[in-house]
Design an enzyme around this catalytic site. Structure first.
Site, PDB file in Angstrom:
ATOM      1  CB  SER A  50      12.738  11.307  13.550  1.00  0.00           C
ATOM      2  OG  SER A  50      11.774  10.311  12.922  1.00  0.00           O
ATOM      3  CB  THR A 169      17.463   7.455  10.689  1.00  0.00           C
ATOM      4  OG1 THR A 169      18.158   8.470  11.461  1.00  0.00           O
ATOM      5  CG2 THR A 169      18.011   7.427   9.381  1.00  0.00           C
ATOM      6  CB  THR A 187      17.931  11.391  10.046  1.00  0.00           C
ATOM      7  OG1 THR A 187      17.477  11.316  11.353  1.00  0.00           O
ATOM      8  CG2 THR A 187      19.428  11.643  10.040  1.00  0.00           C
ATOM      9  NE  ARG A 197      24.581  13.336  16.689  1.00  0.00           N
ATOM     10  CZ  ARG A 197      23.784  12.549  16.320  1.00  0.00           C
ATOM     11  NH1 ARG A 197      23.003  12.780  15.307  1.00  0.00           N
ATOM     12  NH2 ARG A 197      23.849  11.241  16.627  1.00  0.00           N
ATOM     13  CB  THR A 220      17.330   3.819  12.493  1.00  0.00           C
ATOM     14  OG1 THR A 220      16.708   4.671  13.338  1.00  0.00           O
ATOM     15  CG2 THR A 220      16.677   2.449  12.820  1.00  0.00           C
ATOM     16  N   GLY A 221      19.228   4.607  15.005  1.00  0.00           N
ATOM     17  CA  GLY A 221      19.522   4.645  16.334  1.00  0.00           C
ATOM     18  C   GLY A 221      20.689   5.502  16.659  1.00  0.00           C
TER      19      GLY A 221
HETATM   20  C1  SD4 Z   1      21.385   9.863  14.593  1.00  0.00           C
HETATM   21  N1  SD4 Z   1      20.818   7.712  13.564  1.00  0.00           N
HETATM   22  O1  SD4 Z   1      21.397  11.103  13.927  1.00  0.00           O
HETATM   23  C2  SD4 Z   1      20.309   8.931  13.822  1.00  0.00           C
HETATM   24  C3  SD4 Z   1      19.204   9.099  14.661  1.00  0.00           C
HETATM   25  C4  SD4 Z   1      18.319   7.830  14.622  1.00  0.00           C
HETATM   26  O2  SD4 Z   1      16.816   6.415  15.514  1.00  0.00           O
HETATM   27  O3  SD4 Z   1      18.194   7.108  13.849  1.00  0.00           O
HETATM   28  N2  SD4 Z   1      17.476   7.297  15.465  1.00  0.00           N
HETATM   29  O4  SD4 Z   1      22.099   9.536  15.134  1.00  0.00           O
END
Ligand code: SD4
Length: 325
Positions: A50, A169, A187, A197, A220-221
């Protein structure tokens, strides 16, 4: 007066980054240098699917990277969005900060900038990530890939696109021996995302924010949701108002969930880590399973050579309601 260094990193895989980051701080490097070194470690690790090399690609099969870095002393910040075919995106972000009058470069021109700065063209797909993409692609029609049925409003969860480890991330926070703070994020974003995107991670105030007078935060998320609530900025502002780092993370996630229908709360995987200028730190997540029930939200903290893995502090619908009540 010298300060005890602290380094924080999101996720279980953040343990290695926290170790490297803390060591850099311990050796006398700045918070900014420690963030970059820790970010690079994860970016170069093909096992982390990721972030950076080995990250899962977009719907067209191209790995598009987002990264940012920010310094707590002076608000200096640099960021890149949708950067392709380049390793070490957090270092490119730092060059944007140090060598241009701007904060953020995106897409092909970010790549051009990276080349001019000496970052060579690189393949970011590993055999494993290419295979994962090919398997996923077989499950999608051409029109799925062209448009994605994201639903009529942003409160409708996207069609399930990916596997449980589709996005994670690395968010980073550092306090150095001089009391300076810095934060970073790097990330490959959401796997199979619509090409072009850009998520929350490279957006100052969303994926990360820091101010030496208060503290710093990184997230993160589900970036498309997190960026609408400017979560990292909010965490730092809540710390300014006296909340502890953990309380500030919890309160920010409560705010995020409050704006979204309860039946969809489990969809909004969001997690934050934060550090206060005096070294107190904390973290929280919207729910324990994050985007898969068997995957605990964990984050690493290092105040000595061996980082500690932290768990817990989940802001579920129930705790949200309880805390509101
Ligand atoms: C995103 N925040 O590109 C990042 C992905 C991530 O855990 O952190 N996921 O949306």
């Amino acid at each position: 007066m010298p300060v005890e260094p602290v380094f924080l990193a999101t996720w279980r895989f953040g343990v290695d980054a926290a170790r490297v980051g803390w060591k850099a701080l311990h050796d006398g490097h700045s918070a900014l240098d420690a963030i970059e070194a820790a970010g690079n470690l994860t970016e170069e690790d093909p096992a982390v699917n990721s972030v950076g090399y080995g990250g899962l690609p977009n719907a067209a099969g191209e790995v598009e990277l987002d990264a940012a870095i920010m310094n707590g002393a002076d608000h200096a910040a640099g960021s890149v969005g949708g950067l392709c075919r380049t390793r070490r995106p957090i270092s490119v972000a730092r060059r944007v900060m140090e060598k241009t009058p701007h904060v953020m470069l995106v897409g092909d021109n970010a790549m051009l900038f990276a080349r001019k700065e000496g970052f060579p063209e690189a393949n970011l797909l590993t055999d494993e990530s290419r295979q994962r993409y090919e398997e996923w692609r077989k499950t999608q029609t051409d029109s799925d890939v062209a448009h994605f049925d994201l639903g009529p409003t942003s409160h409708v969860p996207p069609k399930p696109l990916a596997t449980p480890d589709d996005h994670d991330t690395i968010g980073l926070c550092a306090l150095d021996a001089h009391g300076n703070l810095a934060v970073g994020c790097t990330t490959s974003g959401m796997a199979w995302k619509v090409p072009g995107r850009v998520g929350d991670s490279p957006i100052i105030g969303s994926g990360l924010y820091v101010d030496n007078e208060i503290g710093g935060a990184a997230g993160t998320g589900h970036g498309d949701e997190m960026m609408k609530a400017c979560v990292s900025y909010r965490v730092v502002m809540l710390m300014e108002r006296g909340l502890t780092p953990t309380e500030a993370c919890v309160e920010t996630l409560r705010y995020l969930l409050r704006k979204r229908p309860p039946k969809l709360h489990n969809h909004y995987g969001a997690a934050l880590i934060a550090i206060r200028k005096d070294g107190l730190y904390g973290g929280a997540s919207t729910y324990s399973g994050f985007h898969a029930p068997d995957r605990l939200w964990q984050w690493a903290s290092a105040t000595s050579e061996e980082p500690v893995l932290n768990e817990g502090c989940y802001v579920t619908r129930e705790t949200t309601l309880k805390m509101l009540g």
